[in-house]
Design a protein around this motif. Structure first.
Motif, mmCIF file in Angstrom:
data_model
loop_
_atom_site.group_PDB
_atom_site.id
_atom_site.type_symbol
_atom_site.label_atom_id
_atom_site.label_comp_id
_atom_site.label_asym_id
_atom_site.label_seq_id
_atom_site.Cartn_x
_atom_site.Cartn_y
_atom_site.Cartn_z
ATOM 1 N N GLY A 146 -19.153 -9.822 -4.148
ATOM 2 C CA GLY A 146 -19.339 -10.860 -3.149
ATOM 3 C C GLY A 146 -18.336 -11.994 -3.213
ATOM 4 N N GLU A 147 -17.460 -11.986 -4.188
ATOM 5 C CA GLU A 147 -16.424 -13.014 -4.304
ATOM 6 C C GLU A 147 -15.063 -12.401 -3.984
ATOM 7 O OE1 GLU A 147 -18.445 -15.738 -7.794
ATOM 8 O OE2 GLU A 147 -16.609 -14.655 -8.238
ATOM 9 N N VAL A 148 -14.178 -13.212 -3.429
ATOM 10 C CA VAL A 148 -12.833 -12.743 -3.117
ATOM 11 C C VAL A 148 -11.932 -12.954 -4.334
ATOM 12 C CG1 VAL A 148 -10.838 -13.028 -1.606
ATOM 13 C CG2 VAL A 148 -13.138 -13.297 -0.677
ATOM 14 N N TYR A 149 -11.217 -11.918 -4.682
ATOM 15 C CA TYR A 149 -10.235 -11.954 -5.760
ATOM 16 C C TYR A 149 -8.873 -11.699 -5.120
ATOM 17 C CZ TYR A 149 -7.628 -10.288 -9.871
ATOM 18 O OH TYR A 149 -6.690 -10.104 -10.862
ATOM 19 N N ILE A 150 -7.968 -12.677 -5.219
ATOM 20 C CA ILE A 150 -6.645 -12.557 -4.614
ATOM 21 C C ILE A 150 -5.609 -12.446 -5.721
ATOM 22 C CG2 ILE A 150 -4.910 -13.665 -3.157
ATOM 23 C CD1 ILE A 150 -7.257 -15.105 -1.749
ATOM 24 N N VAL A 151 -4.740 -11.459 -5.579
ATOM 25 C CA VAL A 151 -3.712 -11.250 -6.590
ATOM 26 C C VAL A 151 -2.357 -11.072 -5.898
ATOM 27 C CG1 VAL A 151 -4.190 -8.760 -6.743
ATOM 28 C CG2 VAL A 151 -3.053 -9.891 -8.626
ATOM 29 N N PRO A 152 -1.345 -11.857 -6.309
ATOM 30 C CA PRO A 152 0.006 -11.668 -5.770
ATOM 31 C C PRO A 152 0.733 -10.582 -6.552
ATOM 32 C CG PRO A 152 -0.055 -13.614 -7.162
ATOM 33 C CD PRO A 152 -1.452 -13.036 -7.156
ATOM 34 N N VAL A 153 1.413 -9.699 -5.835
ATOM 35 C CA VAL A 153 2.156 -8.612 -6.484
ATOM 36 C C VAL A 153 3.471 -8.390 -5.740
ATOM 37 C CG1 VAL A 153 0.131 -7.406 -7.430
ATOM 38 C CG2 VAL A 153 0.924 -6.856 -5.125
ATOM 39 N N ASN A 154 4.464 -7.875 -6.452
ATOM 40 C CA ASN A 154 5.689 -7.404 -5.803
ATOM 41 C C ASN A 154 5.343 -6.130 -5.044
ATOM 42 O OD1 ASN A 154 6.927 -8.458 -8.736
ATOM 43 N ND2 ASN A 154 8.000 -9.141 -6.917
ATOM 44 N N TYR A 155 6.068 -5.870 -3.969
ATOM 45 C CA TYR A 155 5.749 -4.682 -3.184
ATOM 46 C C TYR A 155 7.002 -3.965 -2.709
ATOM 47 C CZ TYR A 155 6.917 -7.425 1.021
ATOM 48 O OH TYR A 155 7.558 -8.179 1.966
ATOM 49 N N GLY A 156 6.784 -2.736 -2.346
ATOM 50 C CA GLY A 156 7.721 -1.935 -1.586
ATOM 51 C C GLY A 156 6.918 -1.358 -0.445
ATOM 52 N N TYR A 157 7.583 -0.851 0.564
ATOM 53 C CA TYR A 157 6.817 -0.352 1.702
ATOM 54 C C TYR A 157 7.580 0.725 2.449
ATOM 55 C CZ TYR A 157 9.894 -2.687 4.961
ATOM 56 O OH TYR A 157 11.000 -3.055 5.673
ATOM 57 N N THR A 158 6.853 1.407 3.292
ATOM 58 C CA THR A 158 7.428 2.330 4.247
ATOM 59 C C THR A 158 6.714 2.108 5.571
ATOM 60 O OG1 THR A 158 7.935 4.648 4.717
ATOM 61 C CG2 THR A 158 5.867 4.212 3.586
ATOM 62 N N CYS A 159 7.415 2.378 6.649
ATOM 63 C CA CYS A 159 6.823 2.257 7.983
ATOM 64 C C CYS A 159 7.206 3.495 8.770
ATOM 65 C CB CYS A 159 7.314 0.991 8.681
ATOM 66 S SG CYS A 159 6.533 0.722 10.288
ATOM 67 N N SER A 160 6.209 4.216 9.212
ATOM 68 C CA SER A 160 6.439 5.428 9.984
ATOM 69 C C SER A 160 5.641 5.343 11.276
ATOM 70 C CB SER A 160 6.016 6.651 9.158
ATOM 71 O OG SER A 160 6.176 7.824 9.907
ATOM 72 N N ASN A 161 6.319 5.379 12.394
ATOM 73 C CA ASN A 161 5.679 5.264 13.713
ATOM 74 C C ASN A 161 4.799 4.021 13.820
ATOM 75 O OD1 ASN A 161 6.841 7.713 14.668
ATOM 76 N ND2 ASN A 161 5.279 8.863 13.553
ATOM 77 N N GLY A 162 5.273 2.920 13.265
ATOM 78 C CA GLY A 162 4.543 1.659 13.337
ATOM 79 C C GLY A 162 3.418 1.513 12.324
ATOM 80 N N ALA A 163 3.204 2.520 11.491
ATOM 81 C CA ALA A 163 2.141 2.468 10.473
ATOM 82 C C ALA A 163 2.750 2.107 9.116
ATOM 83 C CB ALA A 163 1.412 3.804 10.384
ATOM 84 N N TYR A 164 2.328 0.974 8.585
ATOM 85 C CA TYR A 164 2.848 0.498 7.307
ATOM 86 C C TYR A 164 2.018 1.013 6.140
ATOM 87 C CZ TYR A 164 6.013 -2.840 9.486
ATOM 88 O OH TYR A 164 7.034 -3.409 10.192
ATOM 89 N N THR A 165 2.726 1.333 5.057
ATOM 90 C CA THR A 165 2.107 1.634 3.772
ATOM 91 C C THR A 165 2.846 0.808 2.734
ATOM 92 O OG1 THR A 165 1.591 3.890 4.459
ATOM 93 C CG2 THR A 165 1.550 3.423 2.087
ATOM 94 N N PHE A 166 2.106 0.000 1.987
ATOM 95 C CA PHE A 166 2.674 -0.817 0.923
ATOM 96 C C PHE A 166 2.368 -0.170 -0.422
ATOM 97 C CE2 PHE A 166 2.052 -3.867 4.344
ATOM 98 C CZ PHE A 166 3.267 -4.543 4.345
ATOM 99 N N TYR A 167 3.308 -0.284 -1.355
ATOM 100 C CA TYR A 167 3.125 0.204 -2.721
ATOM 101 C C TYR A 167 3.358 -0.953 -3.687
ATOM 102 C CZ TYR A 167 3.425 5.001 -0.957
ATOM 103 O OH TYR A 167 3.194 6.181 -0.287
ATOM 104 N N PHE A 168 2.567 -0.985 -4.741
ATOM 105 C CA PHE A 168 2.808 -1.914 -5.842
ATOM 106 C C PHE A 168 2.294 -1.268 -7.108
ATOM 107 C CE2 PHE A 168 -1.077 -3.130 -3.667
ATOM 108 C CZ PHE A 168 -2.002 -3.349 -4.681
ATOM 109 N N HIS A 169 2.566 -1.875 -8.241
ATOM 110 C CA HIS A 169 2.169 -1.258 -9.503
ATOM 111 C C HIS A 169 1.421 -2.258 -10.374
ATOM 112 C CE1 HIS A 169 5.530 -3.507 -11.048
ATOM 113 N NE2 HIS A 169 5.348 -3.044 -12.272
#
Length: 156
Positions: A32-55
């Motif tokens: 019930g609580e929000v946990y926010i975490v900043p991370v470095n990312y990489g991404y791909t976009c195919s036909n307007g659909a984004y996918t983000f990756y982080f580790h």
């Protein structure tokens, strides 16, 4: 979005913004609580659909929440500049941001782990085609965020 006059809908403008930043904030729900975490990312976009990756680690709060509650929100911001005025209420800011939500999962196959890490390294270094040993791939958790909704807003 309340301020439609600030909405950015041009796909290339959105792509340009996402491509030049490095930090994405992931909002997860934890009892019930929000946990926010900043991370470095990489991404791909195919036909307007984004996918983000982080580790991250294969243990801990982020890892456990990704397994138990995969619905997440995210945010990327930048281009911030304070515009100072003589009165406090007349101060303003320039900015651009992307927000959205999606489904977070932990990547389990080596090929996609390497692909996700290469997207991350491309975003951070501008270089691609890194090689990762089996030991490297097994020591890290690779997270995949499949975007369901995304909006972009700016004030310049």
């Amino acid at each position: 979005m309340r301020r439609k006059d600030r909405e950015i809908t041009d796909k290339s403008s959105i792509e340009d913004f996402i491509s030049k930043h490095q930090i994405i904030r992931i909002g997860l729900i934890d009892n019930g609580e929000v946990y926010i975490v900043p991370v470095n990312y990489g991404y791909t976009c195919s036909n307007g659909a984004y996918t983000f990756y982080f580790h991250g680690a294969k243990a801990g709060r982020k890892y456990e929440l990704a397994k138990s509650n995969p619905s997440v929100g995210f945010e990327i911001d930048g281009e911030y500049k304070l515009i100072i005025s003589e009165t406090a209420c007349d101060c303003s800011a320039q900015y651009q941001s992307v927000i959205g939500n999606g489904i977070l999962s932990i990547v389990n196959n080596e090929e996609e782990c390497a692909k996700g890490l290469n997207y991350l390294m491309l975003q951070l270094t501008g270089k691609k085609n890194y090689e990762f040993s089996k030991a490297m791939l097994s020591s890290v958790a690779v997270f995949k965020l499949e975007v369901k909704t995304l909006s972009c807003k700016a004030k310049f």
